[in-house]
Every structure is written in structure tokens, then in C-alpha cells.
Design a protein around this motif. Structure first.
Motif, PDB file in Angstrom:
ATOM      1  N   MET A   1      87.446 -19.993   4.063  1.00  0.00           N
ATOM      2  CA  MET A   1      88.569 -19.666   5.058  1.00  0.00           C
ATOM      3  C   MET A   1      89.805 -18.745   4.770  1.00  0.00           C
ATOM      4  O   MET A   1      90.128 -17.821   5.349  1.00  0.00           O
ATOM      5  CB  MET A   1      88.917 -20.859   5.741  1.00  0.00           C
ATOM      6  CG  MET A   1      87.793 -21.891   6.389  1.00  0.00           C
ATOM      7  SD  MET A   1      88.317 -23.297   7.268  1.00  0.00           S
ATOM      8  CE  MET A   1      89.579 -22.999   8.582  1.00  0.00           C
ATOM      9  N   GLY A   2      90.316 -19.200   3.520  1.00  0.00           N
ATOM     10  CA  GLY A   2      91.209 -18.598   2.871  1.00  0.00           C
ATOM     11  C   GLY A   2      90.998 -17.051   2.639  1.00  0.00           C
ATOM     12  O   GLY A   2      91.633 -15.996   2.844  1.00  0.00           O
TER      13      GLY A   2
ATOM     14  N   MET B   1     100.745 -21.118  -0.545  1.00  0.00           N
ATOM     15  CA  MET B   1     100.307 -21.458  -1.811  1.00  0.00           C
ATOM     16  C   MET B   1      98.646 -21.360  -1.924  1.00  0.00           C
ATOM     17  O   MET B   1      98.188 -20.950  -3.078  1.00  0.00           O
ATOM     18  CB  MET B   1     100.942 -22.940  -2.271  1.00  0.00           C
ATOM     19  CG  MET B   1     100.325 -23.427  -3.726  1.00  0.00           C
ATOM     20  SD  MET B   1     101.231 -25.043  -3.988  1.00  0.00           S
ATOM     21  CE  MET B   1     100.514 -26.045  -2.479  1.00  0.00           C
ATOM     22  N   HIS B   2      97.965 -21.960  -0.883  1.00  0.00           N
ATOM     23  CA  HIS B   2      96.677 -21.530  -0.878  1.00  0.00           C
ATOM     24  C   HIS B   2      96.171 -20.271  -0.788  1.00  0.00           C
ATOM     25  O   HIS B   2      95.398 -19.894  -1.616  1.00  0.00           O
ATOM     26  CB  HIS B   2      96.127 -22.411   0.462  1.00  0.00           C
ATOM     27  CG  HIS B   2      94.623 -22.081   0.636  1.00  0.00           C
ATOM     28  ND1 HIS B   2      93.816 -22.895  -0.113  1.00  0.00           N
ATOM     29  CD2 HIS B   2      93.909 -21.729   1.725  1.00  0.00           C
ATOM     30  CE1 HIS B   2      92.468 -22.494   0.392  1.00  0.00           C
ATOM     31  NE2 HIS B   2      92.602 -21.820   1.494  1.00  0.00           N
TER      32      HIS B   2
ATOM     33  N   LEU C   1      94.625 -15.053  -3.596  1.00  0.00           N
ATOM     34  CA  LEU C   1      94.995 -13.811  -4.414  1.00  0.00           C
ATOM     35  C   LEU C   1      94.871 -13.419  -5.845  1.00  0.00           C
ATOM     36  O   LEU C   1      94.611 -12.291  -6.257  1.00  0.00           O
ATOM     37  CB  LEU C   1      96.197 -13.414  -3.627  1.00  0.00           C
ATOM     38  CG  LEU C   1      96.411 -13.049  -2.020  1.00  0.00           C
ATOM     39  CD1 LEU C   1      97.902 -13.251  -1.668  1.00  0.00           C
ATOM     40  CD2 LEU C   1      95.684 -11.945  -1.572  1.00  0.00           C
ATOM     41  N   ARG C   2      95.696 -14.331  -6.447  1.00  0.00           N
ATOM     42  CA  ARG C   2      95.680 -14.180  -7.833  1.00  0.00           C
ATOM     43  C   ARG C   2      94.325 -14.294  -8.434  1.00  0.00           C
ATOM     44  O   ARG C   2      93.980 -13.317  -9.416  1.00  0.00           O
ATOM     45  CB  ARG C   2      96.438 -15.529  -8.608  1.00  0.00           C
ATOM     46  CG  ARG C   2      98.032 -15.344  -7.913  1.00  0.00           C
ATOM     47  CD  ARG C   2      98.702 -14.111  -8.355  1.00  0.00           C
ATOM     48  NE  ARG C   2      98.604 -13.021  -7.642  1.00  0.00           N
ATOM     49  CZ  ARG C   2      98.938 -12.984  -6.332  1.00  0.00           C
ATOM     50  NH1 ARG C   2     100.014 -13.576  -6.026  1.00  0.00           N
ATOM     51  NH2 ARG C   2      98.754 -11.585  -5.842  1.00  0.00           N
ATOM     52  N   ARG C   3      93.268 -15.016  -8.105  1.00  0.00           N
ATOM     53  CA  ARG C   3      91.798 -14.941  -8.455  1.00  0.00           C
ATOM     54  C   ARG C   3      91.341 -13.586  -8.112  1.00  0.00           C
ATOM     55  O   ARG C   3      90.444 -13.338  -8.967  1.00  0.00           O
ATOM     56  CB  ARG C   3      91.131 -16.215  -7.902  1.00  0.00           C
ATOM     57  CG  ARG C   3      91.562 -17.608  -8.586  1.00  0.00           C
ATOM     58  CD  ARG C   3      90.993 -18.764  -7.911  1.00  0.00           C
ATOM     59  NE  ARG C   3      91.402 -19.835  -8.766  1.00  0.00           N
ATOM     60  CZ  ARG C   3      92.560 -20.481  -8.609  1.00  0.00           C
ATOM     61  NH1 ARG C   3      93.526 -20.036  -7.852  1.00  0.00           N
ATOM     62  NH2 ARG C   3      92.721 -21.654  -9.096  1.00  0.00           N
ATOM     63  N   GLN C   4      91.477 -13.186  -7.114  1.00  0.00           N
ATOM     64  CA  GLN C   4      91.107 -11.822  -6.864  1.00  0.00           C
ATOM     65  C   GLN C   4      91.384 -10.653  -7.581  1.00  0.00           C
ATOM     66  O   GLN C   4      91.032  -9.550  -7.551  1.00  0.00           O
ATOM     67  CB  GLN C   4      91.180 -11.602  -5.367  1.00  0.00           C
ATOM     68  CG  GLN C   4      90.236 -12.640  -4.539  1.00  0.00           C
ATOM     69  CD  GLN C   4      90.421 -12.205  -3.155  1.00  0.00           C
ATOM     70  OE1 GLN C   4      91.519 -11.671  -2.511  1.00  0.00           O
ATOM     71  NE2 GLN C   4      89.532 -12.861  -2.178  1.00  0.00           N
TER      72      GLN C   4
END
Length: 237
Positions: free
Chosen positions: A187-188, A212-213, A218-221
Motif C-alpha cells: 500500500m505504501g 515515517m512509513h 522511499l529510502r529503500r527505493q
């Protein structure tokens, strides 16, 4: 106007800049702001996990810290909604406001000395939207409105871009992101994909838990999109 600032514990730990921006913004708007030093969790995590009876200590401590104020203001819609619906003190329930709600409904501000010349994607969190009525809901077929958008409209230079599904959940959902991790992440990712399609520089919202979720995804991508709580922009000069 004398205001008590309620700082949810996760903001205090991970996003202290949101608490600072809230304090500074309220003071700029003429409020005398008190930050009770002994405040802790509002009790929402326990209540949402089925342990409402375990929130008594949180309720008692919250009353001890905030009972003497006419206005209690916090930068977290989910925490504020929990207090409005579940705190045992009627005075507390009637005194607590989410900060955007407070700015629009109580202070009724019409101008801000803020500048933020960037493309921002506006995220409406579920608790703020459907619980606190900070914005309209498509499922009700009502006339569109958004208190967050109205406030951002007072900021010089900001360009507001909306995702295609403007009131879709980001998938955080408190303990939902733990018990249903895969669904929550998908979903995120879907929510971020729509903001990314608008080439936004920032995703902006009023609930740091949702931000935060999405920030984690975003950081992982490896994305360059940043997240900001709306008060950081309203306070930006």
C-alpha cells in the motif's frame, strides 16, 4: 492565548524537528506555549492492540500534565483522535486539537510569513481525514475541502500536487504495519508511485507516522523524494 503543546512520543524520539517547528509556529502566531516536561504516550498503541485496560497510567499522566489548559495542541492526528474519542476526562476530550485543526478553526489564520518554493505531494492521513474531518472523503460524495491544502496555500512559492487517488491510505495503520507487513508495504509503495508520477520533491502530511512509513519505503527505493510534516513548511522562512 495559552496553549499546551502535546508531543507524541514517536515524534519526540524520531522527529524532534516537528516538535520544534510546532512550538515556533504557535509562538509566531501569538500563542504562549507550554510544553509539559512529564508527558508520555497517549495510550493509543495499547488501545489499538486490544489492551485498552492498560492505558490507565497513560490517561492519568496525561490528565496530570494537561488538565489545566483550555487548549491542548498536537502535531499528530492519530494521537489527537485517540484522546478525543477515548480519554476519560471530558474536559481533555473537548480541549485537544490537531495543530492544523487548531490553526484553521481556533486561530483562523489568513496569512503566514512562510516561503517554500518546492513541488509537494499532499498526503491526507486516514485518522485526520475520516476521524478529525481535516479534509473531505470521496466515499461521501461531498464538496471537496482540505484544511491542510488551505494552510499550504498561505505559503509563498509552494506548488501542491495531488495523487490520483487523493484519499488513499498509505498502509501504515499503526500495528497493522507489523501484523500485516506485506500488505502495508505494498500500500505504501502504491501511494508513493502516484506521488512519484507527479515529480514531487516532498511528500507532506500532518501525521508523522504515515510520513515515517513512506520515508522508510522511499529510502529503500533509493528515491530522492523527501518527507516533511506540514508544520515544518508552515514554519519555513
Amino acid at each position: 492565548m495559552r496553549v499546551a503543546l502535546f508531543v507524541p512520543c514517536y515524534i519526540d524520539q524520531f522527529y524532534p524537528q516537528v516538535a520544534v517547528a510546532s512550538l515556533e509556529l504557535l509562538e509566531k502566531l501569538g500563542c504562549e506555549v507550554i510544553v509539559p516536561e512529564d508527558q508520555t504516550c497517549c495510550g493509543q498503541p495499547m488501545a489499538n492492540s486490544g489492551f485498552a485496560s492498560s492505558t490507565e497510567g497513560c490517561d492519568t499522566n496525561f490528565t496530570h500534565n494537561f488538565a489545566g489548559f483550555d487548549y491542548i495542541v498536537g502535531p499528530s492526528g492519530s494521537c489527537v483522535l485517540h484522546l478525543k474519542e477515548h480519554h476519560p476526562s471530558e474536559k481533555i476530550r473537548n480541549s485537544v486539537y490537531e495543530i492544523c485543526e487548531f490553526l484553521t478553526d481556533i486561530l483562523k489564520i489568513s496569512n503566514l510569513p512562510a516561503k517554500f518554493p518546492h513541488r509537494v505531494g499532499l498526503h491526507h492521513s486516514c485518522h485526520g481525514q475520516r476521524g478529525l474531518r481535516l479534509s473531505s472523503m470521496t466515499e461521501r460524495n461531498e464538496k471537496p475541502f482540505s484544511k491542510l491544502e488551505d494552510l499550504l496555500g498561505l505559503v509563498e512559492g509552494v506548488e501542491i500536487l495531488k495523487p490520483e487517488r487523493v484519499d488513499e491510505c498509505c498502509g501504515f495503520g499503526g500495528t497493522f504495519c507489523v501484523t500485516e507487513e506485506a500488505v502495508s508495504v505494498k500500500m505504501g509503495q502504491d501511494r508513493i508511485k502516484e506521488h512519484d508520477a507527479n515529480a514531487v520533491e516532498y511528500i507532506v502530511g500532518a501525521d508523522t507516522s504515515c510520513l515515517m512509513h513512506m520515508e522508510g519505503i522511499l529510502r529503500r527505493q533509493g528515491s530522492n523524494i523527501q518527507v516533511k510534516h506540514i508544520v515544518e513548511i508552515l514554519n519555513h522562512e
